[in-house]
Write a protein that holds these residues in place. Structure first.
Motif, PDB file in Angstrom:
ATOM      1  N   LEU A 220     -91.379 -74.780 -36.303  1.00 48.45           N
ATOM      2  CA  LEU A 220     -90.210 -74.104 -36.766  1.00 48.45           C
ATOM      3  C   LEU A 220     -89.756 -74.061 -38.286  1.00 48.45           C
ATOM      4  N   ARG A 223     -92.016 -71.648 -40.428  1.00 49.64           N
ATOM      5  CA  ARG A 223     -91.864 -70.240 -40.364  1.00 49.64           C
ATOM      6  C   ARG A 223     -90.526 -69.955 -40.835  1.00 49.64           C
ATOM      7  N   THR A 224     -89.613 -70.948 -41.253  1.00 49.44           N
ATOM      8  CA  THR A 224     -88.478 -70.868 -41.893  1.00 49.44           C
ATOM      9  C   THR A 224     -88.328 -71.193 -43.261  1.00 49.44           C
ATOM     10  N   ALA A 276     -82.833 -75.107 -35.767  1.00 48.00           N
ATOM     11  CA  ALA A 276     -82.764 -73.911 -36.499  1.00 48.00           C
ATOM     12  C   ALA A 276     -81.219 -73.540 -37.022  1.00 48.00           C
ATOM     13  N   ILE A 279     -81.017 -75.720 -40.125  1.00 46.81           N
ATOM     14  CA  ILE A 279     -81.867 -75.043 -41.086  1.00 46.81           C
ATOM     15  C   ILE A 279     -81.184 -73.991 -41.635  1.00 46.81           C
ATOM     16  N   GLY A 280     -80.326 -73.057 -40.843  1.00 50.73           N
ATOM     17  CA  GLY A 280     -79.570 -72.191 -41.231  1.00 50.73           C
ATOM     18  C   GLY A 280     -78.606 -72.515 -42.461  1.00 50.73           C
ATOM     19  N   LYS A 283     -80.773 -72.787 -45.443  1.00 49.47           N
ATOM     20  CA  LYS A 283     -81.168 -71.575 -45.915  1.00 49.47           C
ATOM     21  C   LYS A 283     -79.980 -70.414 -46.561  1.00 49.47           C
ATOM     22  N   PHE A 362     -78.213 -67.163 -37.942  1.00 48.05           N
ATOM     23  CA  PHE A 362     -79.673 -67.396 -38.289  1.00 48.05           C
ATOM     24  C   PHE A 362     -80.527 -68.100 -37.147  1.00 48.05           C
ATOM     25  N   ASN A 365     -81.409 -65.533 -34.675  1.00 45.25           N
ATOM     26  CA  ASN A 365     -82.613 -64.739 -35.292  1.00 45.25           C
ATOM     27  C   ASN A 365     -83.817 -65.304 -35.144  1.00 45.25           C
ATOM     28  N   VAL A 366     -83.836 -66.509 -35.575  1.00 44.20           N
ATOM     29  CA  VAL A 366     -85.161 -67.219 -35.624  1.00 44.20           C
ATOM     30  C   VAL A 366     -85.777 -67.522 -34.261  1.00 44.20           C
TER      31      VAL A 366
END
Length: 417
Positions: A220, A223-224, A276, A279-280, A283, A362, A365-366
């Motif tokens: 994960l 890819r992010t 995720a 991580i959002g 990002k 985010f 979507n991931v």
């Protein structure tokens, strides 16, 4: 009594009344839905757990009202009784007026002012949290945490106080600006030190063991664009069964941390969706955005402090003299700032909730544009933490940095909040 002191006491009373009204509204909203689970939450928890969550919210809120009233009374007494100048004069007589001595005077007074809240903190931890099955800490661990916190404050905070006082003495006209730069630099330093040096003093961090979960989470990250050499599991269960996940630090000092309780409560796909979400935040640039806001707020605060430190009426209102210097001004500013920042809570929480929505989107979507893993995770975490399903909107505005469960679920599924 000085007019400014009267104004401050009125403001303390107004803040207290507002907080108690918000608590009362929240209790009323909880009672209104206490008989059965609202249909929108039918799949979140069973009836027995829901009743327990209602009881936990009511108990926590009522105790919070006692804490709020106690803090307001203590602050009013401390400001109006003359105890602050008495402490300052007594300690200064013993420790002297040197830069190091004055910093120690402020440090000791701040420690003394924290003491009245300890009995309530102990009751909350060892009675209320234990009653509902959350507390796992021992008194030894609690005391050790306090001692470590005090030592860290002495090692890191005391030199900062000395530096601020030196600026005041050496640069009488622009000291507040240099003090801001020093303070903001200190905040950045803490961001660097926290994941590597500070956090391990309180919790044990272990690399997530090899296996499907670790491979899934590292994939994960790849890819992010959130590369991480390892993912750490924190032994949060030694203090509480509450769970969380976060990343801390930045650059090479960045760490992904999962509570061990979170790993136990969620399956692999759900953990991936939670990570995720975290991580959002990275990002979407939420950390630097909040740092900028914090910097601007600090700059404004030091600007106000710079003005007040030169006003005789500010000192005299609380029994000090301008000649007493920077220590009383800094002490009073720290005590009074919360009376004004409280009214900004809805704005700051509104921004925080906006960031949460963005991080949720985010994550959705991931996860292949599928909201369900994160929705299920939120359901489980709400159940395990006995979250309040029906907070009053005004209470939420002042106290919730995250959207409510229903708001987040609605947004994740593409609805209008």
């Amino acid at each position: 009594m000085h007019p400014f002191l009267i104004a401050i006491l009125v403001l303390i009373g107004l803040k207290l009344a507002t907080e108690l009204v918000l608590d009362w509204l929240n209790l009323g909203e909880v009672r209104r839905h206490a008989d059965r689970i609202p249909e929108a939450f039918a799949g979140v928890m069973d009836e027995e757990t829901y009743k327990k969550s209602v009881s936990y919210t009511q108990t926590h809120t009522r105790f919070g009202m006692i804490e709020t009233a106690w803090d307001a009374v203590v602050l009013a007494v401390v400001l109006a009784s003359g105890v602050l100048p008495w402490l300052f004069n007594g300690l200064t007589a013993g420790l002297g007026i040197s830069l190091w001595g004055q910093a120690l005077v402020l440090f000791i007074i701040l420690i003394a002012l924290s003491l009245p809240g300890i009995p309530l903190e102990l009751y909350s931890t060892f009675k209320i949290e234990a009653r509902y099955g959350f507390n796992k800490t021992t008194f030894g661990t609690w005391f050790s945490d306090k001692l470590k916190g005090l030592l860290l404050a002495a090692i890191l905070g005391y030199p900062l106080l000395c530096l601020l006082l030196w600026f005041f003495q050496a640069l009488p006209h622009t000291w507040w600006l240099w003090a801001f730069f020093a303070f903001f630099g200190f905040q950045l330093l803490l961001l660097l030190l926290y994941p590597r040096l500070i956090l391990p003093l309180f919790n044990k961090l272990s690399p997530l063991p090899e296996g499907d979960l670790r491979a899934r989470l590292l994939k994960l990250g790849e890819r992010t664009g959130f590369s991480a050499q390892t993912i750490h599991v924190m032994d949060g269960s030694k203090r509480s069964t509450h769970s969380n996940a976060f990343f801390t630090g930045f650059g090479k000092f960045r760490r992904i941390v999962l509570y061990d309780t979170l790993v136990e409560q969620l399956d692999d796909v759900e953990l991936e969706s939670v990570l995720a979400h975290e991580i959002g935040h990275y990002k979407k640039g939420h950390v630097p955005k909040m740092l900028i806001i914090s910097a601007l707020a600090s700059l404004a605060g030091f600007g106000v402090l710079g003005f007040l430190a030169g006003q005789a009426w500010f000192f005299e209102a609380f029994g000090f003299q301008v000649a007493d210097g920077m220590v009383p001004a800094l002490l009073l500013f720290m005590l009074l700032s919360g009376l004004f920042s409280f009214w900004l809570s809805p704005l700051l929480n509104g921004l925080s909730r906006k960031h949460e929505y963005e991080a949720d989107a985010f994550a959705r979507n991931v996860m292949g544009d599928d909201p369900q893993p994160l929705v299920t995770s939120l359901h489980k975490l709400t159940e395990k933490n006995l979250g309040n399903l029906t907070p009053h909107p005004l209470y939420s505005a002042f106290h919730y940095s995250h959207p409510t469960l229903l708001e987040r679920e609605t947004a994740l599924k593409g609805g209008t909040v």
